[in-house]
Design a protein around this motif. Structure first.
Motif, PDB file in Angstrom:
ATOM      1  N   PHE A  93      -8.483 -68.827 -38.744  1.00 31.90           N
ATOM      2  CA  PHE A  93      -8.482 -68.547 -40.179  1.00 31.90           C
ATOM      3  C   PHE A  93      -7.227 -69.130 -40.838  1.00 31.90           C
ATOM      4  CE2 PHE A  93      -7.075 -66.051 -43.789  1.00 31.90           C
ATOM      5  CZ  PHE A  93      -8.208 -66.032 -44.591  1.00 31.90           C
ATOM      6  N   HIS A  94      -6.070 -68.837 -40.277  1.00 34.82           N
ATOM      7  CA  HIS A  94      -4.834 -69.352 -40.878  1.00 34.82           C
ATOM      8  C   HIS A  94      -4.726 -70.867 -40.722  1.00 34.82           C
ATOM      9  CE1 HIS A  94      -3.640 -65.047 -40.852  1.00 34.82           C
ATOM     10  NE2 HIS A  94      -2.932 -65.410 -41.904  1.00 34.82           N
ATOM     11  N   GLY A  95      -5.334 -71.410 -39.684  1.00 31.31           N
ATOM     12  CA  GLY A  95      -5.341 -72.861 -39.533  1.00 31.31           C
ATOM     13  C   GLY A  95      -6.196 -73.566 -40.568  1.00 31.31           C
ATOM     14  N   ASN A  96      -7.113 -72.825 -41.218  1.00 28.34           N
ATOM     15  CA  ASN A  96      -7.961 -73.410 -42.261  1.00 28.34           C
ATOM     16  C   ASN A  96      -7.283 -73.500 -43.618  1.00 28.34           C
ATOM     17  OD1 ASN A  96     -10.289 -73.984 -40.803  1.00 28.34           O
ATOM     18  ND2 ASN A  96     -11.137 -71.925 -41.057  1.00 28.34           N
ATOM     19  N   LEU A  97      -6.098 -72.918 -43.766  1.00 27.58           N
ATOM     20  CA  LEU A  97      -5.431 -72.910 -45.065  1.00 27.58           C
ATOM     21  C   LEU A  97      -4.831 -74.286 -45.355  1.00 27.58           C
ATOM     22  CD1 LEU A  97      -3.484 -69.502 -44.898  1.00 27.58           C
ATOM     23  CD2 LEU A  97      -5.855 -69.916 -45.586  1.00 27.58           C
ATOM     24  N   THR A  98      -5.225 -74.881 -46.476  1.00 27.84           N
ATOM     25  CA  THR A  98      -4.631 -76.137 -46.939  1.00 27.84           C
ATOM     26  C   THR A  98      -4.333 -76.014 -48.422  1.00 27.84           C
ATOM     27  OG1 THR A  98      -6.844 -77.073 -47.291  1.00 27.84           O
ATOM     28  CG2 THR A  98      -5.732 -77.614 -45.222  1.00 27.84           C
ATOM     29  N   GLY A  99      -3.369 -76.773 -48.880  1.00 30.46           N
ATOM     30  CA  GLY A  99      -2.938 -76.680 -50.263  1.00 30.46           C
ATOM     31  C   GLY A  99      -3.928 -77.318 -51.227  1.00 30.46           C
TER      32      GLY A  99
ATOM     33  N   GLY B  46      12.964 -65.455 -51.997  1.00 26.42           N
ATOM     34  CA  GLY B  46      13.600 -66.428 -52.884  1.00 26.42           C
ATOM     35  C   GLY B  46      13.026 -67.820 -52.865  1.00 26.42           C
ATOM     36  N   HIS B  47      12.128 -68.129 -51.946  1.00 25.54           N
ATOM     37  CA  HIS B  47      11.580 -69.477 -51.825  1.00 25.54           C
ATOM     38  C   HIS B  47      10.122 -69.409 -51.375  1.00 25.54           C
ATOM     39  CE1 HIS B  47      15.933 -70.120 -51.321  1.00 25.54           C
ATOM     40  NE2 HIS B  47      15.742 -71.357 -51.729  1.00 25.54           N
ATOM     41  N   ASP B  48       9.330 -70.356 -51.840  1.00 31.05           N
ATOM     42  CA  ASP B  48       8.078 -70.683 -51.182  1.00 31.05           C
ATOM     43  C   ASP B  48       8.354 -71.782 -50.161  1.00 31.05           C
ATOM     44  OD1 ASP B  48       6.428 -68.891 -52.513  1.00 31.05           O
ATOM     45  OD2 ASP B  48       5.975 -70.291 -54.129  1.00 31.05           O
ATOM     46  N   PHE B  49       7.462 -71.916 -49.187  1.00 37.12           N
ATOM     47  CA  PHE B  49       7.627 -72.992 -48.205  1.00 37.12           C
ATOM     48  C   PHE B  49       6.270 -73.612 -47.910  1.00 37.12           C
ATOM     49  CE2 PHE B  49       7.913 -68.858 -45.841  1.00 37.12           C
ATOM     50  CZ  PHE B  49       6.651 -68.875 -45.261  1.00 37.12           C
ATOM     51  N   PHE B  50       6.298 -74.768 -47.290  1.00 36.13           N
ATOM     52  CA  PHE B  50       5.096 -75.483 -46.883  1.00 36.13           C
ATOM     53  C   PHE B  50       4.852 -75.202 -45.399  1.00 36.13           C
ATOM     54  CE2 PHE B  50       6.851 -77.779 -50.443  1.00 36.13           C
ATOM     55  CZ  PHE B  50       5.748 -78.120 -51.205  1.00 36.13           C
ATOM     56  N   VAL B  51       3.663 -74.714 -45.077  1.00 40.53           N
ATOM     57  CA  VAL B  51       3.295 -74.486 -43.679  1.00 40.53           C
ATOM     58  C   VAL B  51       2.698 -75.778 -43.134  1.00 40.53           C
ATOM     59  CG1 VAL B  51       1.958 -73.099 -42.068  1.00 40.53           C
ATOM     60  CG2 VAL B  51       2.864 -72.051 -44.154  1.00 40.53           C
ATOM     61  N   LEU B  52       3.382 -76.394 -42.178  1.00 42.33           N
ATOM     62  CA  LEU B  52       2.998 -77.723 -41.707  1.00 42.33           C
ATOM     63  C   LEU B  52       2.039 -77.686 -40.529  1.00 42.33           C
ATOM     64  CD1 LEU B  52       6.429 -79.587 -41.879  1.00 42.33           C
ATOM     65  CD2 LEU B  52       4.736 -79.218 -43.685  1.00 42.33           C
ATOM     66  N   ALA B  53       2.169 -76.685 -39.653  1.00 45.37           N
ATOM     67  CA  ALA B  53       1.321 -76.663 -38.451  1.00 45.37           C
ATOM     68  C   ALA B  53       1.517 -75.346 -37.734  1.00 45.37           C
ATOM     69  CB  ALA B  53       1.658 -77.828 -37.516  1.00 45.37           C
ATOM     70  N   GLN B  54       0.570 -75.044 -36.834  1.00 47.90           N
ATOM     71  CA  GLN B  54       0.682 -73.919 -35.924  1.00 47.90           C
ATOM     72  C   GLN B  54       0.089 -74.347 -34.590  1.00 47.90           C
ATOM     73  OE1 GLN B  54      -1.811 -70.629 -37.244  1.00 47.90           O
ATOM     74  NE2 GLN B  54      -3.679 -71.750 -36.749  1.00 47.90           N
TER      75      GLN B  54
ATOM     76  N   HIS C 109       2.069 -66.760 -40.777  1.00 47.26           N
ATOM     77  CA  HIS C 109       1.566 -66.048 -39.601  1.00 47.26           C
ATOM     78  C   HIS C 109       1.905 -66.877 -38.369  1.00 47.26           C
ATOM     79  CE1 HIS C 109      -1.696 -65.165 -36.633  1.00 47.26           C
ATOM     80  NE2 HIS C 109      -1.363 -63.927 -36.950  1.00 47.26           N
ATOM     81  N   VAL C 110       2.905 -66.421 -37.606  1.00 47.72           N
ATOM     82  CA  VAL C 110       3.272 -67.087 -36.352  1.00 47.72           C
ATOM     83  C   VAL C 110       2.389 -66.489 -35.265  1.00 47.72           C
ATOM     84  CG1 VAL C 110       5.136 -67.715 -34.783  1.00 47.72           C
ATOM     85  CG2 VAL C 110       5.625 -67.282 -37.204  1.00 47.72           C
ATOM     86  N   PRO C 111       1.475 -67.270 -34.699  1.00 42.62           N
ATOM     87  CA  PRO C 111       0.445 -66.670 -33.836  1.00 42.62           C
ATOM     88  C   PRO C 111       1.009 -66.073 -32.562  1.00 42.62           C
ATOM     89  CG  PRO C 111       0.320 -69.072 -33.775  1.00 42.62           C
ATOM     90  CD  PRO C 111       1.300 -68.727 -34.847  1.00 42.62           C
ATOM     91  N   ARG C 112       0.234 -65.163 -32.003  1.00 40.54           N
ATOM     92  CA  ARG C 112       0.585 -64.562 -30.721  1.00 40.54           C
ATOM     93  C   ARG C 112       0.723 -65.653 -29.671  1.00 40.54           C
ATOM     94  NH1 ARG C 112      -2.640 -62.927 -26.179  1.00 40.54           N
ATOM     95  NH2 ARG C 112      -1.514 -61.335 -24.969  1.00 40.54           N
TER      96      ARG C 112
ATOM     97  N   ALA D 225       5.354 -74.070 -37.843  1.00 46.08           N
ATOM     98  CA  ALA D 225       6.414 -74.902 -38.416  1.00 46.08           C
ATOM     99  C   ALA D 225       6.308 -74.898 -39.940  1.00 46.08           C
ATOM    100  CB  ALA D 225       6.314 -76.335 -37.884  1.00 46.08           C
ATOM    101  N   ILE D 226       7.445 -74.698 -40.600  1.00 44.34           N
ATOM    102  CA  ILE D 226       7.495 -74.707 -42.064  1.00 44.34           C
ATOM    103  C   ILE D 226       8.626 -75.624 -42.531  1.00 44.34           C
ATOM    104  CG2 ILE D 226       6.649 -72.318 -42.152  1.00 44.34           C
ATOM    105  CD1 ILE D 226       9.543 -71.531 -43.037  1.00 44.34           C
TER     106      ILE D 226
END
Length: 425
Positions: A178-184, A330-338, A364-367, A372-373
């Motif tokens: 599910f979290h891997g499906n998130l794209t901007g 204080g910041h947003d970030f870009f999630v690049l990969a998991q 969400h840092v997977p189990r 990477a952000i």
């Protein structure tokens, strides 16, 4: 709508219990503060949250995980969702019948009321937990109802409620995908060109649990002994709040008041196989006993204004193997990969999504995996970076990111307000 928990303790006491490494579990799960009919704390079925809908209309559900303890799966029987935003940033829409949302994380989804209106449909929030050999909790589940308006008029009588088929509560694969499906949704984000360019600061942060000796002793028995106390850490340092000066005030005053603050290490000081499950069981003589010693300190990491920062979070199997919802203030970030397993820069950096990464403030840092952000340090101040599980943040899975002033008054930290209380202790 939010998934939450019902506690029998005052939350200040909950925090104190975690600080002292004692077990502390919620009593039940809730949806919008209601326990739902699966609970009977008062001797009868509790009240359920009810969402009334009209056939054919589209509803925007803002899903918030307000729980202290668990990530949740959310489903509504007979209905599907289109995920459109997360953490107040638009996403490229995608369809799903289940949403995974971690503590501190938000998901905005569209739901069309297109099911047969003569039925009532359960909405369910189910807590996710790591499988054994992790310590096991009670099954936390709550359910509410989606009810079509005027069904008694249209149908004569309600035909009963439909229950969705939920993932298993030990299923951590569904949330990973599910979290891997998130794209901007906005490849034209103004900071994306800078994030695609050279990186000024690299951090590799191992997230885990360890122990410190009680009574400030330098040596003690480990492996679950009463001589030691469980803590959580980032790169083997458990965060300790300073005793007599707020970090933001120290940041304003300059370097001198920060003399007791250590720099967060860029990498784990004691590398090991982070995702080997052998250290999960806490026992005398166990594999994790030799690598569980940790220390407490006030840590921070300082960045020049407008620096591009990359952080790789590595979940570990130290004394437990939970995922880690990491949140930056204080910041947003870009999630690049998991990914699963131990991060390998030589190969995993090639999988980075620099085309349309999602913009988030909680990752969400997977189990037994990594995430990477990248972000641009463009907001001067002192900003908390922490796991959003209360049993991780309270015992120390946190640090502070200090961002220097920029070149203009608008990018300079203002002085403390004149009415700021003096808190010497």
């Amino acid at each position: 709508m939010h998934a939450g928990e019902w506690w029998h303790k005052d939350l200040t006491e909950v925090d104190k219990v975690y600080l002292n490494s004692n077990d502390n579990d919620p009593a039940a799960a809730t949806i919008n503060g209601k326990l739902g009919d699966l609970s009977n704390c008062s001797g009868k079925a509790e009240e359920s949250y009810v969402l009334e809908v009209e056939p054919g209309k589209t509803y925007l559900l803002r899903l918030v995980n307000a729980a202290l303890y668990s990530e949740y799966y959310f489903k509504v029987a007979g209905h599907s969702f289109t995920v459109v935003a997360s953490d107040a940033n638009y996403l490229r829409p995608f369809s799903t019948d289940v949403v995974a949302v971690a503590p501190g994380e938000t998901m905005d989804v569209l739901m069309v009321a297109d099911a047969p209106p003569c039925r009532t449909y359960h909405m369910v929030a189910l807590a996710i937990e790591a499988p054994e050999p992790d310590p096991q909790l009670p099954l936390y589940i709550s359910r509410g109802l989606v009810r079509y308006k005027n069904i008694d008029v249209q149908c004569g009588s309600n035909q009963g409620a439909v229950m969705p088929e939920m993932p298993d509560h030990h299923d951590t694969t569904t949330t990973f995908h599910f979290h891997g499906n998130l794209t901007g949704a906005a490849p034209g984000h103004p900071l994306l060109p800078q994030v695609r360019g050279p990186v000024d600061e690299h951090l590799y942060i191992a997230l885990g649990q360890g122990s410190v000796c009680r009574g400030n002793r330098t040596s003690c028995k480990r492996g679950g002994s009463s001589e030691s106390m469980l803590v959580a850490y980032m790169n083997n340092v458990s965060f300790h709040l300073p005793d007599n000066l707020a970090l933001l005030e120290a940041r304003y005053r300059g370097d001198a008041p920060l003399s007791t603050v250590e720099e967060l290490p860029s990498r784990p000081p004691r590398p090991f196989n982070y995702t080997d499950p052998a250290p999960i069981p806490v026992a005398p003589g166990g594999k994790g006993e030799a690598i569980e010693p940790t220390r407490k300190a006030t840590t921070a990491r300082r960045f020049r204004y407008n620096a591009t920062v990359e952080v790789v979070f590595q979940s570990t199997a130290m004394m437990q193997s939970d995922s880690n919802p990491m949140h930056l203030h204080g910041h947003d970030f870009f999630v690049l990969a998991q990914g699963h397993g131990n991060y390998d820069a030589a190969s995993d950096a090639r999988s980075y999504n620099l085309l349309d990464p999602p913009v988030k403030n909680t990752v969400h840092v997977p189990r037994l995996g990594w995430a990477a952000i990248r972000f641009v340090a463009d907001n001067p101040g002192s900003w908390f970076l922490h796991c959003h599980f209360e049993y991780h943040i309270a015992p120390g899975m946190a640090t502070v990111l200090v961002v220097d002033n920029g070149p203009t008054p608008e990018t300079t930290l203002p002085p403390p307000p004149t009415h700021l209380p003096n808190c010497p202790n």
